[in-house]
Structures are given as C-alpha cells and as structure tokens.
Design an enzyme around this catalytic site. Structure first.
Site, PDB file in Angstrom:
ATOM      1  N   LEU A 127       0.849  -1.198   0.000  1.00  0.00           N
ATOM      2  CA  LEU A 127       0.000   0.000   0.000  1.00  0.00           C
ATOM      3  C   LEU A 127       0.882   1.244   0.000  1.00  0.00           C
ATOM      4  CD1 LEU A 127      -3.212   0.592   2.085  1.00  0.00           C
ATOM      5  CD2 LEU A 127      -1.549   2.408   1.775  1.00  0.00           C
ATOM      6  N   HIS A 231       7.688   1.523  11.350  1.00  0.00           N
ATOM      7  CA  HIS A 231       8.235   2.815  10.949  1.00  0.00           C
ATOM      8  C   HIS A 231       7.242   3.907  11.370  1.00  0.00           C
ATOM      9  CE1 HIS A 231       9.449   6.050   8.187  1.00  0.00           C
ATOM     10  NE2 HIS A 231      10.620   5.446   8.113  1.00  0.00           N
TER      11      HIS A 231
END
Length: 338
Positions: A127, A231
């Site tokens: 994505l 992240h």
C-alpha cells in the site's frame, strides 16, 4: 467522489515506478525496479484473467485513480497464498525460561527463531499513497478496498491473512535491526539486501541465514529496540489493521524487524460486515458514509459514497454511482466507513 480503486493494468508501469521511487526504501512489495514491477503487473493481469473460484498462488494489484483527471495517486496489493514459490520467512519472538536451583534464580531469555509458520496465508501489502494525497481518507479507501475485493472473491484467498509493516529505518536509509543481526551473516547492507529480496525472493535467506535461534541479548541496543516496531509513517496503518481485527503475535520481518499482523480472514471487520444490496435509487439526498464496491476481477471498482437503506435495497449518492459506473437495479457491496 473524485477517487476510485480499480484493477491495475500493464500500462500502469510508469505510475508504479514513479510511486516506488517515493517510498524511501524498505518497501519490499514496491521496489523502484522496472523489471520487477513489470513482472508484478503481468502476474496481476494473469490473476484478473483467471475466472475459476479456486485458491492459487496469485497477486492482484489495485490502483487509486482520480476519476476526473485519470491520474494514479496510490496502489495496493493482495497475495492469495504466500510461500508457494519461495519460503515465506519470519522471525518469531519467544521466551526461554530456565531455573537454577543452586542460584535460586529463574532466567528468562528472549529468542528469535526463523520460521515459516505463516506460509500459506494470504497477504495484504504494497500500500502506497502519494504524499500529496494523504488527507481525506484515501489511505483508508486503499486499505479497506482490499478487504472488499477479498469479500467479493472469497474462494480465491486463504483462511488466514497477514500484513507486514515496514520497520524502523534510520536517516541514512539503513536498518538497525538488519545491521545488528542478518547483516553480520550476509556481508551486504540493508538497502542492497532489501532490493535483492524484492527482485529475487527469499531463497538467499534459506541459503545463508543461521537456522538456530538468536538470543536478543546478543544484539546491539539499537537492534533490540527496533524489534516489532513499525516505521513512524506506518503507525496509522498499524492502527487501521488493529481496528480491522489484526493482532501482533510476535512475528517480525526478517529484514527490518517490523511487526507482522495476522487475523482470520473471515473475521476481518470489513469482510465480516460487508453486505450486498440492490440499488433502488440514485440521488443526492444524503445517507451514511460507506465504502461501495462493484464488479468482479478486472472490472472491480471501489469508492466512497453515501448509502441510505430503503427496504431490502439502498439509495446511493450520485457521485459514487458515477465513479463506479453503476445504475439502478445493479447490485453493489457496501460497508460503513469507520
């Protein structure tokens, strides 16, 4: 609605390549390599072309398109069954408990074990949303359109589902986890290993990675602190996955240590809550915000719209109907926006 999700086409190569260059590294499913991306699109085209409702080893690529301008501003991917051509490796974080009678002490040591436990699951991944469009819920549209696609083609996907989140990447584009563990055995930096994996698959892991468990106490502090953390740019994605019913069960990515989230496919919130309904009218008189999808395989499209229940059918907002190309008496799949 200005944007819709549609099936990727082979002519989307340049769009994918331009987005891949913006990922910033550590994005295995979207490498900035034209040959690899072309292979993905060809594999996706073959999957869209196969009409049998059976489970195989396939990849579907979807695109986020501006309906009015035709610009492509995002993408996402679905893998029907991972680990069929190459082993699908993860690390599983576990604990070894030992007791010493002489010292009257109990010791608990965390260990990372290389595993293929998740082999055979389907996967949502790849994505990416263009930085200029990260507002207005378009990331939500990309993410949840995948579940509506699975719902519309349920027999093509495995009963367990996973999503890998990118792990911690430092300012130089390196991975503290890789540097503290795998990099010591492979003699290559994270960027090179990640690119090689994206293009060639995981087999080199099987060839070179030690098979015995790794005590996390032997890793650097930087590597240990990265285990199971997404992240910073992936924290919102992790919250969306948790909202869909995914859980972190101590599986992590072998490259950057990012968390792997898992769920039972039929228990994913969007898949479980989606309903089919006939459009009884199209107007602009309001309703509840929803994701609405129509079409099978290469004709699949999905967009936000306003839905109002009327008897056993629905009234659909005009802009959504135009984005999807549907009319009265057509049947759509819809689920509330949350």
């Amino acid at each position: 609605m200005t944007f819709r999700i549609r099936a990727a086409r082979t002519r989307d190569l340049q769009h994918l390549y331009e987005m891949a260059k913006l990922t910033g590294g550590g994005f295995t499913n979207l490498p900035p390599d034209r040959t690899s991306l072309r292979t993905k699109l060809e594999r996706s085209a073959a999957a869209f072309a196969r009409d049998e409702a059976t489970l195989g080893d396939e990849l579907f690529v979807l695109m986020l398109e501006n309906v009015r301008t035709g610009e492509v501003r995002g993408t996402c991917q679905l893998f029907t069954q991972v680990g069929q051509q190459h082993p699908f490796y993860s690390y599983r974080l576990g604990t070894l408990t030992q007791h010493s009678k002489q010292l009257a002490r109990t010791f608990r040591a965390e260990m990372l074990a290389l595993t293929t436990d998740l082999e055979g699951a389907c996967e949502v991944g790849g994505l990416f949303l263009h930085p200029g469009e990260r507002a207005g819920g378009l990331g939500l549209l990309l993410a949840r359109s995948r579940y509506l696609f699975i719902r519309a083609h349920r027999a093509r996907f495995a009963d367990r589902i996973l999503a890998e989140l990118r792990g911690i990447i430092d300012e130089a584009g390196g991975s503290p986890f890789w540097d503290g563990l795998a990099g010591r055995f492979f003699g290559m930096n994270f960027q090179d290993a990640d690119q090689f994996n994206a293009i060639n698959g995981h087999q080199f892991i099987a060839d070179l990675m030690p098979k015995h468990p790794i005590y996390t106490a032997m890793l650097s502090e930087a590597a240990r602190s990265a285990i199971g953390l997404p992240h910073p740019s992936g924290r919102a994605a992790m919250r969306m996955l948790e909202n869909e019913g995914f859980h972190y069960e101590n599986y992590i990515d072998i490259f950057d240590g990012g968390p792997t989230m898992t769920a039972r496919t039929d228990k994913v919130r969007t898949i479980e809550a989606a309903r089919e309904a006939r459009i009884v009218a199209i107007d602009g008189d309001g309703g509840d915000e929803a994701l609405v999808a129509t079409g099978r395989l290469g004709d699949f499209t999905c967009a936000f719209g306003l839905v109002r229940s009327v008897g056993d059918g629905i009234v659909l907002s005009r802009d959504c109907a135009e984005a999807l190309g549907v009319a009265e008496d057509d049947t759509v799949l819809h689920v509330g926006r949350w």
